[in-house]
Design an enzyme around this catalytic site. Structure first.
Site, mmCIF file in Angstrom:
data_model
loop_
_atom_site.group_PDB
_atom_site.id
_atom_site.type_symbol
_atom_site.label_atom_id
_atom_site.label_comp_id
_atom_site.label_asym_id
_atom_site.label_seq_id
_atom_site.Cartn_x
_atom_site.Cartn_y
_atom_site.Cartn_z
ATOM 1 N N LYS A 28 10.452 10.295 5.084
ATOM 2 C CA LYS A 28 11.510 9.290 5.209
ATOM 3 C C LYS A 28 11.926 9.156 6.665
ATOM 4 C CE LYS A 28 15.848 7.762 3.116
ATOM 5 N NZ LYS A 28 15.273 6.432 2.861
ATOM 6 N N ARG B 61 0.808 -1.223 0.000
ATOM 7 C CA ARG B 61 0.000 0.000 0.000
ATOM 8 C C ARG B 61 0.839 1.270 0.000
ATOM 9 N NH1 ARG B 61 -2.838 1.184 4.336
ATOM 10 N NH2 ARG B 61 -1.823 -0.318 5.728
ATOM 11 N N HIS C 171 15.617 13.998 0.455
ATOM 12 C CA HIS C 171 14.479 13.094 0.336
ATOM 13 C C HIS C 171 13.201 13.757 0.847
ATOM 14 C CE1 HIS C 171 17.635 10.068 -0.199
ATOM 15 N NE2 HIS C 171 16.700 9.272 -0.673
ATOM 16 N N HIS C 172 12.086 13.095 0.576
ATOM 17 C CA HIS C 172 10.778 13.553 1.044
ATOM 18 C C HIS C 172 10.735 13.566 2.573
ATOM 19 C CE1 HIS C 172 9.759 9.334 2.031
ATOM 20 N NE2 HIS C 172 10.464 9.061 0.931
ATOM 21 N N THR D 36 21.264 5.245 0.674
ATOM 22 C CA THR D 36 22.117 5.583 -0.467
ATOM 23 C C THR D 36 23.280 6.471 -0.043
ATOM 24 O OG1 THR D 36 20.235 5.423 -1.977
ATOM 25 C CG2 THR D 36 22.156 6.649 -2.757
#
EC number: 1.17.1.8
Length: 265
Positions: free
Chosen positions: A159, A11, A155-156, A166
């Site tokens: 997170k 989801r 990042h968003h 990474t």
């Protein structure tokens, strides 16, 4: 041979993309989904999926494996769940393909031993984007010649871990070819704690979290009179799916744990 695939975290934003990718791929069959709570009997009941996607949803991984017999478990969940999912899958002869980050070194070592002893393939990939893998490879090469380096990963804001898998993996790769070195002025002092970012063997890692971002990273190399920037941007989660599908196929051919997609391409 058709590869039977289960997805944990179907989801989620990455998980829903993986559902679409697997169901469209020849030679793969999506046989089950794993969720942390009861949301329905099948993915067809959820508005984000097609009404004909009659893939059963389980809340217990052991039961999922017993009932649907997947070959591969794609895990796109969270750092709190991923270790246990990966361990159970390996113990039940299911090959994990893991995009979730947050493993400790001890957990990785345990899973590596478990995979080798059971001869069950496992791939843990901090980033599935092929461009990001190349960015890390290029950064490792550049560090041989330009050892002053800082990593900025963006990042968003949903997170959970910082630095990103990474960013940490990039630093680890660079450290393989770079002698530990403290960067900046020897008497440097932070007037606000954390201003210089995380310290990894003297190089700095900076984590940015903002709405609107997906996954981005740049590695800055400084030298006399010059700056080299290596940057990768993922603008949507479709950018990761080629790597996910590649790993599903590749994990069927190995009998050990591979950490990092750069070790396969």
């Amino acid at each position: 041979m058709t590869i039977r695939v289960a997805i944990a975290g179907a989801r989620g934003r990455m998980g829903s993309e993986a559902v679409k990718a697997v169901t469209k791929r020849d030679g793969m069959e999506l046989v089950a989904a794993l969720d942390y709570k009861r949301v329905g009997d099948s993915l067809a009941e959820l508005e984000i999926f097609p009404p004909n996607l009659n893939v059963p949803i389980f809340t217990n991984l052991d039961q999922l494996i017993e009932d649907t017999r997947p070959d591969v478990l794609i895990d796109l969940t969270n750092p709190q769940s991923v270790y246990e999912h990966t361990k159970v899958a390996l113990m039940r002869n299911v090959r994990p393909v893991v995009g979730t980050t947050g493993f400790t070194d001890e957990q990785l070592n345990e899973l590596k031993t478990l995979a080798e002893n059971s001869k069950v393939g496992c791939i843990i990939a901090p980033n599935f984007a092929i461009g990001a893998i190349l960015m890390m490879k290029f950064a490792k090469e550049a560090a041989k010649y330009l050892p002053d380096v800082e990593i900025i990963e963006l990042h968003h804001d949903r997170k959970l871990d910082a630095p990103s898998g990474t960013g940490l993996k990039t630093a680890q790769l660079i450290a393989e070819v770079r002698n530990e070195k403290k960067q900046g002025h020897p008497s440097e002092k932070e007037t606000i704690d954390g201003a210089r970012g995380a310290d990894f063997e003297g190089m700095r890692i900076h984590s940015v979290r903002l709405p609107g971002l997906v996954a981005h990273q740049e590695v800055l190399f400084g030298g006399d009179g010059q700056l080299l920037t290596i940057r990768h941007d993922s603008y949507n989660r479709e950018s990761f799916m080629g790597g996910v599908l590649y790993c599903v196929e590749a994990v069927m051919t190995i009998e050990n744990l591979v950490y990092g997609l750069e070790n396969l391409i």
